[in-house]
Write a protein that holds these residues in place. Structure first.
Motif, PDB file in Angstrom:
ATOM      1  N   PHE A  25       2.169   1.084  -9.060  1.00 32.99           N
ATOM      2  CA  PHE A  25       1.404   2.015  -8.223  1.00 32.99           C
ATOM      3  C   PHE A  25       1.131   1.448  -6.847  1.00 32.99           C
ATOM      4  N   ARG A  26       0.704   2.339  -5.950  1.00 26.90           N
ATOM      5  CA  ARG A  26       0.266   1.979  -4.612  1.00 26.90           C
ATOM      6  C   ARG A  26      -1.023   2.718  -4.327  1.00 26.90           C
ATOM      7  N   THR A  27      -1.905   2.110  -3.549  1.00 25.93           N
ATOM      8  CA  THR A  27      -3.104   2.785  -3.064  1.00 25.93           C
ATOM      9  C   THR A  27      -3.040   2.803  -1.540  1.00 25.93           C
ATOM     10  N   LEU A  28      -3.111   3.977  -0.951  1.00 20.95           N
ATOM     11  CA  LEU A  28      -2.979   4.128   0.499  1.00 20.95           C
ATOM     12  C   LEU A  28      -4.266   4.675   1.087  1.00 20.95           C
ATOM     13  N   ARG A  29      -4.572   4.225   2.299  1.00 20.46           N
ATOM     14  CA  ARG A  29      -5.664   4.813   3.045  1.00 20.46           C
ATOM     15  C   ARG A  29      -5.102   5.890   3.958  1.00 20.46           C
ATOM     16  N   VAL A  30      -5.781   7.034   3.964  1.00 21.95           N
ATOM     17  CA  VAL A  30      -5.408   8.111   4.886  1.00 21.95           C
ATOM     18  C   VAL A  30      -6.503   8.206   5.945  1.00 21.95           C
ATOM     19  N   THR A  31      -6.101   8.068   7.202  1.00 23.28           N
ATOM     20  CA  THR A  31      -7.052   8.140   8.319  1.00 23.28           C
ATOM     21  C   THR A  31      -6.564   9.213   9.284  1.00 23.28           C
ATOM     22  N   ASN A  32      -7.448  10.144   9.605  1.00 20.29           N
ATOM     23  CA  ASN A  32      -7.080  11.271  10.480  1.00 20.29           C
ATOM     24  C   ASN A  32      -5.800  11.969  10.007  1.00 20.29           C
ATOM     25  N   GLY A  33      -5.704  12.128   8.722  1.00 18.07           N
ATOM     26  CA  GLY A  33      -4.565  12.848   8.162  1.00 18.07           C
ATOM     27  C   GLY A  33      -3.273  12.046   8.084  1.00 18.07           C
ATOM     28  N   GLN A  34      -3.329  10.764   8.458  1.00 10.70           N
ATOM     29  CA  GLN A  34      -2.124   9.918   8.432  1.00 10.70           C
ATOM     30  C   GLN A  34      -2.232   8.869   7.328  1.00 10.70           C
ATOM     31  N   ALA A  35      -1.210   8.788   6.492  1.00 13.98           N
ATOM     32  CA  ALA A  35      -1.167   7.725   5.473  1.00 13.98           C
ATOM     33  C   ALA A  35      -0.795   6.422   6.169  1.00 13.98           C
ATOM     34  N   GLN A  36      -1.690   5.456   6.138  1.00 13.09           N
ATOM     35  CA  GLN A  36      -1.481   4.203   6.852  1.00 13.09           C
ATOM     36  C   GLN A  36      -0.387   3.355   6.192  1.00 13.09           C
ATOM     37  N   HIS A  37       0.563   2.921   7.000  1.00 14.21           N
ATOM     38  CA  HIS A  37       1.600   1.974   6.548  1.00 14.21           C
ATOM     39  C   HIS A  37       2.421   2.510   5.372  1.00 14.21           C
ATOM     40  N   TRP A  38       2.708   3.791   5.420  1.00 19.71           N
ATOM     41  CA  TRP A  38       3.455   4.422   4.325  1.00 19.71           C
ATOM     42  C   TRP A  38       4.807   3.761   4.096  1.00 19.71           C
ATOM     43  N   LEU A  39       5.487   3.427   5.183  1.00 18.62           N
ATOM     44  CA  LEU A  39       6.810   2.815   5.026  1.00 18.62           C
ATOM     45  C   LEU A  39       6.706   1.468   4.286  1.00 18.62           C
ATOM     46  N   LEU A  40       5.722   0.667   4.673  1.00 19.72           N
ATOM     47  CA  LEU A  40       5.530  -0.621   3.986  1.00 19.72           C
ATOM     48  C   LEU A  40       5.197  -0.407   2.509  1.00 19.72           C
ATOM     49  N   HIS A  41       4.358   0.596   2.248  1.00 22.57           N
ATOM     50  CA  HIS A  41       4.011   0.890   0.853  1.00 22.57           C
ATOM     51  C   HIS A  41       5.249   1.325   0.070  1.00 22.57           C
ATOM     52  N   TYR A  42       6.070   2.141   0.706  1.00 19.83           N
ATOM     53  CA  TYR A  42       7.271   2.580  -0.009  1.00 19.83           C
ATOM     54  C   TYR A  42       8.182   1.391  -0.316  1.00 19.83           C
ATOM     55  N   GLN A  43       8.315   0.496   0.670  1.00 19.78           N
ATOM     56  CA  GLN A  43       9.172  -0.679   0.451  1.00 19.78           C
ATOM     57  C   GLN A  43       8.656  -1.528  -0.720  1.00 19.78           C
TER      58      GLN A  43
END
Lengths: 268, 268
Positions: A25-43
Protein backbone atom coordinates in the motif's frame (compact mmCIF):
# COMPACT_ATOMS: atom_id res chain seq x y z
CA UNK A 1 -13.73 4.43 -2.06
CA UNK A 2 -13.01 2.51 -5.25
CA UNK A 3 -12.39 -1.22 -5.55
CA UNK A 4 -10.97 -2.19 -8.95
CA UNK A 5 -12.23 1.08 -10.37
CA UNK A 6 -15.81 0.82 -9.12
CA UNK A 7 -17.36 2.57 -6.12
CA UNK A 8 -17.31 0.08 -3.23
CA UNK A 9 -16.16 -0.12 0.35
CA UNK A 10 -15.90 -3.90 0.62
CA UNK A 11 -13.66 -6.70 -0.63
CA UNK A 12 -14.07 -10.45 -0.79
CA UNK A 13 -13.21 -12.38 2.37
CA UNK A 14 -11.18 -14.59 -0.01
CA UNK A 15 -8.97 -11.74 -1.16
CA UNK A 16 -5.38 -12.68 -0.34
CA UNK A 17 -4.80 -9.18 0.96
CA UNK A 18 -7.17 -10.09 3.77
CA UNK A 19 -6.29 -13.76 4.23
CA UNK A 20 -2.50 -13.33 4.29
CA UNK A 21 -1.70 -9.60 4.12
CA UNK A 22 -0.60 -10.49 0.60
CA UNK A 23 -0.38 -6.97 -0.80
CA UNK A 24 1.23 -3.54 -0.56
CA UNK A 25 0.00 0.00 0.00
CA UNK A 26 0.78 3.70 -0.22
CA UNK A 27 -0.51 6.63 1.81
CA UNK A 28 -0.60 9.97 -0.02
CA UNK A 29 -1.27 13.48 1.15
CA UNK A 30 -3.61 15.54 -1.01
CA UNK A 31 -3.09 19.30 -0.76
CA UNK A 32 -5.27 21.73 -2.72
CA UNK A 33 -6.63 18.85 -4.72
CA UNK A 34 -3.16 17.60 -5.72
CA UNK A 35 -1.79 14.21 -4.67
CA UNK A 36 1.72 15.02 -3.45
CA UNK A 37 4.58 13.09 -5.08
CA UNK A 38 2.26 10.71 -6.90
CA UNK A 39 4.95 9.66 -9.36
CA UNK A 40 7.34 8.74 -6.54
CA UNK A 41 4.57 6.82 -4.80
CA UNK A 42 3.77 4.94 -7.97
CA UNK A 43 7.44 4.03 -8.44
CA UNK A 44 7.58 2.68 -4.87
CA UNK A 45 4.34 0.78 -5.44
CA UNK A 46 5.83 -0.75 -8.55
CA UNK A 47 9.03 -1.75 -6.72
CA UNK A 48 7.09 -3.21 -3.81
CA UNK A 49 4.76 -5.16 -6.10
CA UNK A 50 7.77 -6.50 -8.01
CA UNK A 51 9.48 -7.56 -4.78
CA UNK A 52 6.64 -9.95 -3.97
CA UNK A 53 5.71 -10.72 -7.60
CA UNK A 54 2.36 -8.95 -7.76
CA UNK A 55 1.49 -7.45 -11.17
CA UNK A 56 1.36 -3.71 -10.46
CA UNK A 57 -1.66 -1.93 -11.98
CA UNK A 58 -0.85 0.37 -14.87
CA UNK A 59 0.29 3.94 -14.15
CA UNK A 60 -2.17 5.50 -16.60
CA UNK A 61 -5.09 3.54 -15.11
CA UNK A 62 -4.25 4.48 -11.52
CA UNK A 63 -3.59 8.11 -12.46
CA UNK A 64 -6.96 8.40 -14.18
CA UNK A 65 -8.73 6.89 -11.16
CA UNK A 66 -6.84 9.18 -8.81
CA UNK A 67 -7.72 12.30 -10.81
CA UNK A 68 -11.33 11.24 -10.81
CA UNK A 69 -11.28 10.71 -7.04
CA UNK A 70 -9.70 14.10 -6.42
CA UNK A 71 -12.26 16.03 -8.45
CA UNK A 72 -14.20 16.95 -5.31
CA UNK A 73 -11.35 16.92 -2.80
CA UNK A 74 -9.14 19.68 -1.51
CA UNK A 75 -7.08 18.34 1.42
CA UNK A 76 -7.28 14.68 2.41
CA UNK A 77 -5.35 11.46 2.95
CA UNK A 78 -5.56 8.83 0.25
CA UNK A 79 -4.63 5.22 0.71
CA UNK A 80 -3.93 2.99 -2.28
CA UNK A 81 -3.83 -0.76 -1.64
CA UNK A 82 -2.82 -3.40 -4.18
CA UNK A 83 -3.34 -7.05 -3.25
CA UNK A 84 -2.55 -10.23 -5.13
CA UNK A 85 -6.31 -10.73 -5.51
CA UNK A 86 -8.56 -13.72 -5.07
CA UNK A 87 -7.12 -17.19 -5.59
CA UNK A 88 -7.90 -20.75 -4.70
CA UNK A 89 -7.20 -22.03 -1.16
CA UNK A 90 -3.67 -22.07 0.16
CA UNK A 91 -0.60 -19.89 0.54
CA UNK A 92 0.92 -20.60 -2.88
CA UNK A 93 0.51 -17.55 -5.11
CA UNK A 94 -0.74 -18.12 -8.65
CA UNK A 95 0.37 -16.08 -11.63
CA UNK A 96 -3.20 -16.28 -12.93
CA UNK A 97 -4.61 -14.19 -10.10
CA UNK A 98 -5.79 -10.69 -11.03
CA UNK A 99 -4.63 -8.13 -8.45
CA UNK A 100 -7.18 -6.08 -6.53
CA UNK A 101 -6.60 -2.33 -6.21
CA UNK A 102 -8.37 -0.09 -3.75
CA UNK A 103 -8.52 3.65 -3.15
CA UNK A 104 -9.69 4.97 0.19
CA UNK A 105 -10.13 8.69 0.90
CA UNK A 106 -10.09 9.95 4.51
CA UNK A 107 -9.77 13.32 6.24
CA UNK A 108 -6.23 14.42 7.08
CA UNK A 109 -5.24 13.62 10.67
CA UNK A 110 -5.58 16.70 12.87
CA UNK A 111 -2.22 17.15 14.58
CA UNK A 112 -1.06 20.28 16.44
CA UNK A 113 0.72 22.72 14.10
CA UNK A 114 3.41 23.08 16.77
CA UNK A 115 4.61 19.56 16.06
CA UNK A 116 6.12 20.77 12.78
CA UNK A 117 7.50 24.01 14.22
CA UNK A 118 8.52 23.21 17.80
CA UNK A 119 8.97 19.48 17.37
CA UNK A 120 7.37 16.38 18.81
CA UNK A 121 7.74 14.25 21.86
CA UNK A 122 8.75 10.70 20.93
CA UNK A 123 9.41 7.51 22.84
CA UNK A 124 11.28 4.25 22.34
CA UNK A 125 9.02 1.24 21.82
CA UNK A 126 9.57 -2.02 23.66
CA UNK A 127 8.61 -4.10 20.65
CA UNK A 128 11.62 -4.92 18.48
CA UNK A 129 11.18 -5.37 14.74
CA UNK A 130 11.97 -8.81 13.37
CA UNK A 131 14.56 -9.11 10.62
CA UNK A 132 13.30 -10.36 7.27
CA UNK A 133 15.53 -9.21 4.39
CA UNK A 134 13.04 -10.56 1.84
CA UNK A 135 10.39 -8.09 3.03
CA UNK A 136 12.60 -5.24 4.27
CA UNK A 137 11.79 -1.82 2.86
CA UNK A 138 8.45 -2.96 1.43
CA UNK A 139 5.25 -1.23 2.56
CA UNK A 140 3.28 -4.48 2.71
CA UNK A 141 0.08 -5.37 4.51
CA UNK A 142 1.73 -7.43 7.28
CA UNK A 143 1.71 -4.67 9.86
CA UNK A 144 1.01 -6.42 13.16
CA UNK A 145 4.34 -5.24 14.56
CA UNK A 146 3.27 -1.64 13.94
CA UNK A 147 -0.08 -2.33 15.59
CA UNK A 148 1.56 -3.82 18.68
CA UNK A 149 4.08 -0.98 18.88
CA UNK A 150 1.40 1.72 18.46
CA UNK A 151 -0.58 0.03 21.22
CA UNK A 152 2.22 0.55 23.74
CA UNK A 153 1.19 4.10 24.64
CA UNK A 154 -1.97 6.19 24.70
CA UNK A 155 -0.58 9.54 25.76
CA UNK A 156 -1.74 11.87 22.97
CA UNK A 157 1.24 14.14 23.67
CA UNK A 158 3.58 11.45 22.35
CA UNK A 159 3.52 11.79 18.58
CA UNK A 160 5.67 8.83 17.62
CA UNK A 161 7.41 5.73 18.90
CA UNK A 162 10.83 4.71 17.61
CA UNK A 163 11.57 1.09 16.88
CA UNK A 164 14.74 -0.95 17.24
CA UNK A 165 15.22 -4.33 15.60
CA UNK A 166 15.97 -7.54 17.45
CA UNK A 167 19.71 -6.76 17.14
CA UNK A 168 19.32 -3.39 18.87
CA UNK A 169 19.67 -1.21 15.77
CA UNK A 170 17.33 1.78 15.62
CA UNK A 171 15.28 1.40 12.42
CA UNK A 172 12.37 3.85 12.10
CA UNK A 173 9.25 5.24 13.73
CA UNK A 174 6.00 3.27 13.90
CA UNK A 175 4.67 5.35 10.99
CA UNK A 176 7.70 7.34 9.84
CA UNK A 177 11.33 7.17 8.82
CA UNK A 178 14.03 8.59 11.05
CA UNK A 179 16.93 10.95 10.30
CA UNK A 180 19.62 12.19 12.66
CA UNK A 181 22.23 14.90 12.36
CA UNK A 182 25.66 13.88 13.69
CA UNK A 183 28.39 16.54 13.33
CA UNK A 184 26.82 18.00 10.21
CA UNK A 185 26.17 14.62 8.59
CA UNK A 186 22.66 13.31 7.98
CA UNK A 187 22.43 9.69 9.09
CA UNK A 188 19.42 7.47 8.46
CA UNK A 189 19.12 3.79 9.35
CA UNK A 190 19.67 1.23 6.62
CA UNK A 191 16.55 -0.81 5.92
CA UNK A 192 18.14 -3.99 4.60
CA UNK A 193 16.75 -6.26 7.32
CA UNK A 194 13.50 -4.54 8.30
CA UNK A 195 11.57 -1.28 8.13
CA UNK A 196 9.61 0.55 5.45
CA UNK A 197 11.42 2.78 2.93
CA UNK A 198 9.06 5.71 2.51
CA UNK A 199 8.82 8.29 -0.25
CA UNK A 200 9.77 11.16 2.07
CA UNK A 201 12.88 9.28 3.18
CA UNK A 202 13.85 8.99 -0.46
CA UNK A 203 13.18 12.70 -0.99
CA UNK A 204 15.43 13.67 1.91
CA UNK A 205 18.17 11.37 0.61
CA UNK A 206 17.81 12.86 -2.88
CA UNK A 207 17.87 16.39 -1.48
CA UNK A 208 21.04 15.70 0.51
CA UNK A 209 22.76 14.23 -2.53
CA UNK A 210 21.74 17.15 -4.75
CA UNK A 211 22.87 19.70 -2.19
CA UNK A 212 26.12 18.00 -1.22
CA UNK A 213 24.95 17.53 2.35
CA UNK A 214 26.91 14.55 3.70
CA UNK A 215 24.56 11.62 4.20
CA UNK A 216 25.10 8.10 5.50
CA UNK A 217 22.70 5.18 5.30
CA UNK A 218 23.88 2.64 7.84
CA UNK A 219 23.15 0.80 11.06
CA UNK A 220 22.41 3.19 13.94
CA UNK A 221 22.68 2.39 17.63
CA UNK A 222 20.41 3.81 20.32
CA UNK A 223 23.42 5.67 21.76
CA UNK A 224 23.94 7.50 18.49
CA UNK A 225 20.26 8.39 18.27
CA UNK A 226 19.91 9.69 21.79
CA UNK A 227 23.17 11.68 21.47
CA UNK A 228 22.41 13.10 18.00
CA UNK A 229 22.63 16.85 17.41
CA UNK A 230 19.19 16.77 15.79
CA UNK A 231 16.55 14.14 15.07
CA UNK A 232 13.60 14.34 12.74
CA UNK A 233 11.00 11.98 11.38
CA UNK A 234 9.33 12.06 7.98
CA UNK A 235 6.25 10.59 6.40
CA UNK A 236 3.95 11.37 3.52
CA UNK A 237 1.06 12.73 5.58
CA UNK A 238 2.95 14.91 8.04
CA UNK A 239 6.06 15.91 6.13
CA UNK A 240 9.04 16.59 8.42
CA UNK A 241 8.70 16.74 12.20
CA UNK A 242 11.66 17.63 14.44
CA UNK A 243 11.98 15.59 17.63
CA UNK A 244 12.20 17.90 20.66
CA UNK A 245 11.97 15.22 23.33
CA UNK A 246 12.91 11.53 23.35
CA UNK A 247 12.95 9.61 26.64
CA UNK A 248 15.13 11.83 28.94
CA UNK A 249 16.74 13.96 26.23
CA UNK A 250 15.53 17.38 24.98
CA UNK A 251 16.48 19.32 21.84
CA UNK A 252 15.92 23.01 21.07
CA UNK A 253 18.01 23.68 17.95
CA UNK A 254 16.78 22.28 14.66
CA UNK A 255 19.08 24.02 12.15
CA UNK A 256 19.41 21.19 9.63
CA UNK A 257 15.84 20.05 10.18
CA UNK A 258 14.54 23.54 9.31
CA UNK A 259 16.60 23.54 6.16
CA UNK A 260 15.14 20.16 5.13
CA UNK A 261 11.61 21.33 5.92
CA UNK A 262 11.99 24.53 3.92
CA UNK A 263 13.88 23.18 0.95
CA UNK A 264 11.64 20.13 0.59
CA UNK A 265 8.51 22.24 1.12
CA UNK A 266 7.49 19.84 3.91
CA UNK A 267 6.37 22.16 6.68
CA UNK A 268 2.85 20.70 6.89
CA UNK B 1 -19.84 -17.73 4.46
CA UNK B 2 -20.85 -15.77 7.54
CA UNK B 3 -19.56 -12.35 8.58
CA UNK B 4 -20.51 -11.46 12.15
CA UNK B 5 -23.23 -14.08 12.07
CA UNK B 6 -24.89 -12.96 8.81
CA UNK B 7 -24.53 -14.51 5.37
CA UNK B 8 -21.92 -12.45 3.49
CA UNK B 9 -18.73 -12.96 1.54
CA UNK B 10 -17.29 -9.46 1.93
CA UNK B 11 -15.73 -7.28 4.61
CA UNK B 12 -15.09 -3.56 4.86
CA UNK B 13 -11.89 -2.30 3.27
CA UNK B 14 -11.38 -0.51 6.60
CA UNK B 15 -11.37 -3.72 8.60
CA UNK B 16 -8.04 -3.90 10.41
CA UNK B 17 -7.75 -7.54 9.43
CA UNK B 18 -7.36 -6.32 5.87
CA UNK B 19 -5.40 -3.11 6.50
CA UNK B 20 -2.80 -4.58 8.85
CA UNK B 21 -3.40 -8.31 9.09
CA UNK B 22 -4.64 -7.45 12.58
CA UNK B 23 -6.39 -10.70 13.37
CA UNK B 24 -6.05 -14.45 13.90
CA UNK B 25 -7.54 -17.55 12.31
CA UNK B 26 -8.14 -21.27 12.58
CA UNK B 27 -8.56 -23.94 9.92
CA UNK B 28 -10.74 -26.90 10.86
CA UNK B 29 -11.44 -30.19 9.18
CA UNK B 30 -15.06 -31.29 9.06
CA UNK B 31 -15.59 -35.05 8.81
CA UNK B 32 -19.08 -36.55 8.61
CA UNK B 33 -20.54 -33.19 9.55
CA UNK B 34 -18.38 -32.87 12.68
CA UNK B 35 -15.79 -30.13 13.14
CA UNK B 36 -12.73 -31.99 14.40
CA UNK B 37 -11.25 -30.80 17.70
CA UNK B 38 -13.40 -27.68 17.83
CA UNK B 39 -12.81 -27.18 21.54
CA UNK B 40 -9.01 -27.26 21.06
CA UNK B 41 -9.32 -24.84 18.16
CA UNK B 42 -11.42 -22.49 20.24
CA UNK B 43 -8.87 -22.60 23.06
CA UNK B 44 -6.07 -21.71 20.62
CA UNK B 45 -8.21 -18.94 19.14
CA UNK B 46 -8.75 -17.56 22.61
CA UNK B 47 -5.02 -17.69 23.41
CA UNK B 48 -4.09 -16.05 20.11
CA UNK B 49 -6.69 -13.30 20.54
CA UNK B 50 -5.43 -12.66 24.06
CA UNK B 51 -1.83 -12.46 22.85
CA UNK B 52 -2.65 -9.48 20.64
CA UNK B 53 -5.44 -8.10 22.86
CA UNK B 54 -8.42 -8.85 20.63
CA UNK B 55 -11.64 -9.68 22.46
CA UNK B 56 -12.34 -13.29 21.46
CA UNK B 57 -15.94 -14.00 20.45
CA UNK B 58 -17.90 -16.11 22.90
CA UNK B 59 -17.62 -19.91 22.71
CA UNK B 60 -21.39 -20.44 22.79
CA UNK B 61 -21.94 -17.91 19.99
CA UNK B 62 -19.28 -19.44 17.74
CA UNK B 63 -20.42 -22.99 18.49
CA UNK B 64 -24.01 -22.12 17.55
CA UNK B 65 -22.88 -20.52 14.29
CA UNK B 66 -20.65 -23.49 13.52
CA UNK B 67 -23.44 -25.99 14.14
CA UNK B 68 -25.70 -23.99 11.89
CA UNK B 69 -23.08 -23.90 9.15
CA UNK B 70 -22.50 -27.65 9.35
CA UNK B 71 -26.17 -28.55 9.02
CA UNK B 72 -25.76 -29.20 5.30
CA UNK B 73 -22.10 -30.24 5.26
CA UNK B 74 -20.46 -33.64 5.41
CA UNK B 75 -16.74 -33.25 4.68
CA UNK B 76 -15.21 -29.79 4.21
CA UNK B 77 -12.59 -27.32 5.38
CA UNK B 78 -13.75 -24.46 7.58
CA UNK B 79 -11.80 -21.32 8.22
CA UNK B 80 -12.63 -19.06 11.14
CA UNK B 81 -11.09 -15.59 11.13
CA UNK B 82 -11.30 -13.07 13.97
CA UNK B 83 -10.04 -9.54 13.33
CA UNK B 84 -9.82 -6.52 15.61
CA UNK B 85 -12.59 -4.97 13.50
CA UNK B 86 -13.07 -1.52 12.02
CA UNK B 87 -11.41 1.43 13.71
CA UNK B 88 -10.39 4.97 12.92
CA UNK B 89 -7.25 5.58 10.83
CA UNK B 90 -3.88 4.52 12.13
CA UNK B 91 -2.08 1.55 13.61
CA UNK B 92 -3.02 2.16 17.24
CA UNK B 93 -5.62 -0.40 18.34
CA UNK B 94 -8.63 0.87 20.26
CA UNK B 95 -10.35 -1.05 23.01
CA UNK B 96 -13.67 0.26 21.69
CA UNK B 97 -13.40 -1.65 18.41
CA UNK B 98 -15.81 -4.56 17.97
CA UNK B 99 -14.02 -7.61 16.52
CA UNK B 100 -15.16 -9.05 13.21
CA UNK B 101 -15.58 -12.82 12.94
CA UNK B 102 -15.86 -14.73 9.70
CA UNK B 103 -16.63 -18.33 8.77
CA UNK B 104 -15.67 -19.63 5.35
CA UNK B 105 -16.53 -23.12 4.13
CA UNK B 106 -14.51 -24.72 1.31
CA UNK B 107 -14.09 -28.21 -0.15
CA UNK B 108 -11.36 -30.33 1.40
CA UNK B 109 -8.11 -30.24 -0.58
CA UNK B 110 -7.76 -33.28 -2.80
CA UNK B 111 -4.40 -34.84 -1.95
CA UNK B 112 -3.27 -38.36 -2.93
CA UNK B 113 -4.21 -40.93 -0.27
CA UNK B 114 -0.67 -42.31 -0.56
CA UNK B 115 0.71 -39.22 1.13
CA UNK B 116 -0.71 -40.44 4.44
CA UNK B 117 0.31 -44.06 3.91
CA UNK B 118 3.60 -43.97 1.96
CA UNK B 119 4.67 -40.51 2.96
CA UNK B 120 5.34 -37.25 1.17
CA UNK B 121 8.18 -35.64 -0.66
CA UNK B 122 9.27 -32.42 1.07
CA UNK B 123 11.87 -29.75 0.39
CA UNK B 124 13.77 -27.13 2.35
CA UNK B 125 12.66 -23.57 1.59
CA UNK B 126 15.15 -20.79 0.91
CA UNK B 127 13.09 -18.23 2.77
CA UNK B 128 14.05 -18.06 6.44
CA UNK B 129 11.44 -17.11 9.03
CA UNK B 130 12.08 -13.90 10.94
CA UNK B 131 12.20 -14.05 14.73
CA UNK B 132 9.49 -12.14 16.56
CA UNK B 133 8.88 -13.56 20.04
CA UNK B 134 5.83 -11.30 20.50
CA UNK B 135 4.04 -13.04 17.62
CA UNK B 136 5.62 -16.50 17.82
CA UNK B 137 3.18 -19.41 17.99
CA UNK B 138 0.19 -17.23 17.02
CA UNK B 139 -1.83 -18.11 13.92
CA UNK B 140 -2.21 -14.47 12.88
CA UNK B 141 -3.05 -12.92 9.52
CA UNK B 142 0.50 -11.69 8.73
CA UNK B 143 1.38 -14.61 6.49
CA UNK B 144 3.52 -13.10 3.73
CA UNK B 145 6.45 -15.30 4.72
CA UNK B 146 4.29 -18.37 4.11
CA UNK B 147 3.17 -16.95 0.76
CA UNK B 148 6.76 -16.32 -0.36
CA UNK B 149 7.88 -19.75 0.83
CA UNK B 150 4.95 -21.53 -0.87
CA UNK B 151 5.82 -19.66 -4.06
CA UNK B 152 9.29 -21.22 -4.20
CA UNK B 153 8.16 -24.41 -5.92
CA UNK B 154 5.37 -25.54 -8.23
CA UNK B 155 6.12 -29.22 -8.48
CA UNK B 156 2.84 -30.82 -7.39
CA UNK B 157 4.78 -33.90 -6.23
CA UNK B 158 6.33 -31.85 -3.43
CA UNK B 159 3.73 -31.76 -0.67
CA UNK B 160 5.46 -29.42 1.76
CA UNK B 161 8.37 -27.08 2.26
CA UNK B 162 10.25 -26.94 5.56
CA UNK B 163 11.30 -23.60 6.99
CA UNK B 164 14.34 -22.57 8.99
CA UNK B 165 14.57 -19.31 10.89
CA UNK B 166 17.21 -16.65 10.32
CA UNK B 167 19.45 -18.41 12.89
CA UNK B 168 19.33 -21.69 10.99
CA UNK B 169 16.97 -23.55 13.31
CA UNK B 170 14.37 -25.73 11.59
CA UNK B 171 10.95 -24.46 12.73
CA UNK B 172 8.02 -25.96 10.82
CA UNK B 173 6.47 -26.59 7.42
CA UNK B 174 4.83 -23.83 5.39
CA UNK B 175 1.42 -25.14 6.50
CA UNK B 176 2.27 -27.76 9.10
CA UNK B 177 4.22 -28.50 12.25
CA UNK B 178 7.19 -30.86 12.17
CA UNK B 179 8.08 -33.82 14.36
CA UNK B 180 11.16 -36.01 14.21
CA UNK B 181 12.09 -39.30 15.83
CA UNK B 182 15.66 -39.42 17.16
CA UNK B 183 16.62 -42.69 18.91
CA UNK B 184 13.08 -43.29 20.08
CA UNK B 185 12.50 -39.73 21.25
CA UNK B 186 9.98 -37.45 19.57
CA UNK B 187 11.55 -34.03 18.97
CA UNK B 188 9.63 -31.01 17.74
CA UNK B 189 11.02 -27.50 17.26
CA UNK B 190 10.37 -24.92 19.95
CA UNK B 191 8.25 -22.03 18.67
CA UNK B 192 9.40 -19.29 21.03
CA UNK B 193 10.81 -17.03 18.33
CA UNK B 194 8.66 -17.85 15.30
CA UNK B 195 6.29 -20.41 13.83
CA UNK B 196 2.66 -21.34 14.40
CA UNK B 197 1.68 -23.68 17.22
CA UNK B 198 -1.08 -25.80 15.69
CA UNK B 199 -3.75 -27.91 17.33
CA UNK B 200 -2.37 -31.16 15.90
CA UNK B 201 1.08 -30.34 17.29
CA UNK B 202 -0.52 -29.96 20.69
CA UNK B 203 -2.38 -33.25 20.25
CA UNK B 204 0.84 -35.12 19.42
CA UNK B 205 2.57 -33.56 22.43
CA UNK B 206 -0.36 -34.52 24.64
CA UNK B 207 -0.40 -38.04 23.27
CA UNK B 208 3.34 -38.48 23.89
CA UNK B 209 3.00 -37.25 27.46
CA UNK B 210 0.01 -39.51 28.15
CA UNK B 211 1.77 -42.52 26.68
CA UNK B 212 5.17 -41.91 28.25
CA UNK B 213 6.79 -41.53 24.86
CA UNK B 214 9.89 -39.36 25.44
CA UNK B 215 9.35 -35.96 23.84
CA UNK B 216 11.57 -32.89 23.58
CA UNK B 217 10.52 -29.40 22.49
CA UNK B 218 13.73 -27.57 21.61
CA UNK B 219 15.82 -25.94 18.89
CA UNK B 220 16.49 -28.33 15.99
CA UNK B 221 19.30 -28.03 13.47
CA UNK B 222 19.05 -29.03 9.83
CA UNK B 223 21.60 -31.81 10.50
CA UNK B 224 19.33 -33.35 13.11
CA UNK B 225 16.33 -33.14 10.80
CA UNK B 226 18.01 -34.67 7.78
CA UNK B 227 19.54 -37.44 9.91
CA UNK B 228 16.38 -38.22 11.88
CA UNK B 229 15.11 -41.80 12.07
CA UNK B 230 11.64 -40.60 11.08
CA UNK B 231 10.04 -37.28 10.19
CA UNK B 232 6.38 -36.40 10.01
CA UNK B 233 4.30 -33.27 9.60
CA UNK B 234 0.89 -32.52 11.07
CA UNK B 235 -1.91 -30.08 10.41
CA UNK B 236 -5.62 -29.90 11.01
CA UNK B 237 -6.70 -30.60 7.44
CA UNK B 238 -4.36 -33.46 6.58
CA UNK B 239 -3.68 -35.09 9.91
CA UNK B 240 -0.29 -36.82 10.07
CA UNK B 241 1.88 -37.27 6.98
CA UNK B 242 5.20 -39.17 7.11
CA UNK B 243 8.06 -37.65 5.13
CA UNK B 244 9.53 -40.24 2.75
CA UNK B 245 11.85 -37.89 0.87
CA UNK B 246 13.56 -34.64 1.85
CA UNK B 247 16.24 -33.18 -0.38
CA UNK B 248 18.65 -36.13 -0.95
CA UNK B 249 17.43 -38.33 1.91
CA UNK B 250 14.84 -41.13 1.70
CA UNK B 251 12.94 -42.91 4.49
CA UNK B 252 11.02 -46.18 4.32
CA UNK B 253 10.31 -47.08 7.94
CA UNK B 254 7.68 -45.07 9.79
CA UNK B 255 7.17 -47.09 12.96
CA UNK B 256 6.58 -44.22 15.39
CA UNK B 257 4.72 -42.18 12.77
CA UNK B 258 2.28 -45.08 12.23
CA UNK B 259 1.68 -45.32 15.93
CA UNK B 260 0.92 -41.59 16.13
CA UNK B 261 -1.41 -41.79 13.12
CA UNK B 262 -3.32 -44.75 14.52
CA UNK B 263 -3.53 -43.68 18.14
CA UNK B 264 -4.52 -40.10 17.28
CA UNK B 265 -6.95 -41.29 14.60
CA UNK B 266 -5.22 -39.01 12.11
CA UNK B 267 -4.89 -41.18 9.07
CA UNK B 268 -6.82 -38.82 6.77
Amino acid sequence: MLVNGSPSNVISIRDRGFLYGDGVFRTLRVTNGQAQHWLLHYQKLQQDCAAIAIACPDFALLTAELENLLRNQTDCAIKLIVTRGISTRGYAPSTKTTPTHIWDVAPLPDYPAAWATHGIKARLCQLCLSQQPRLAGIKHLNRLENVLAAGEWNDAEIAEGLLMDTDGNVIEGVRSNLFSVLNGTLVTPSLLACGVAGVQRERVIGWANSNKVPLEIRAMSWDEVINADELFIVNSLNGVWPIRELEQRHWKEFTMTRRVQLELGEMQ
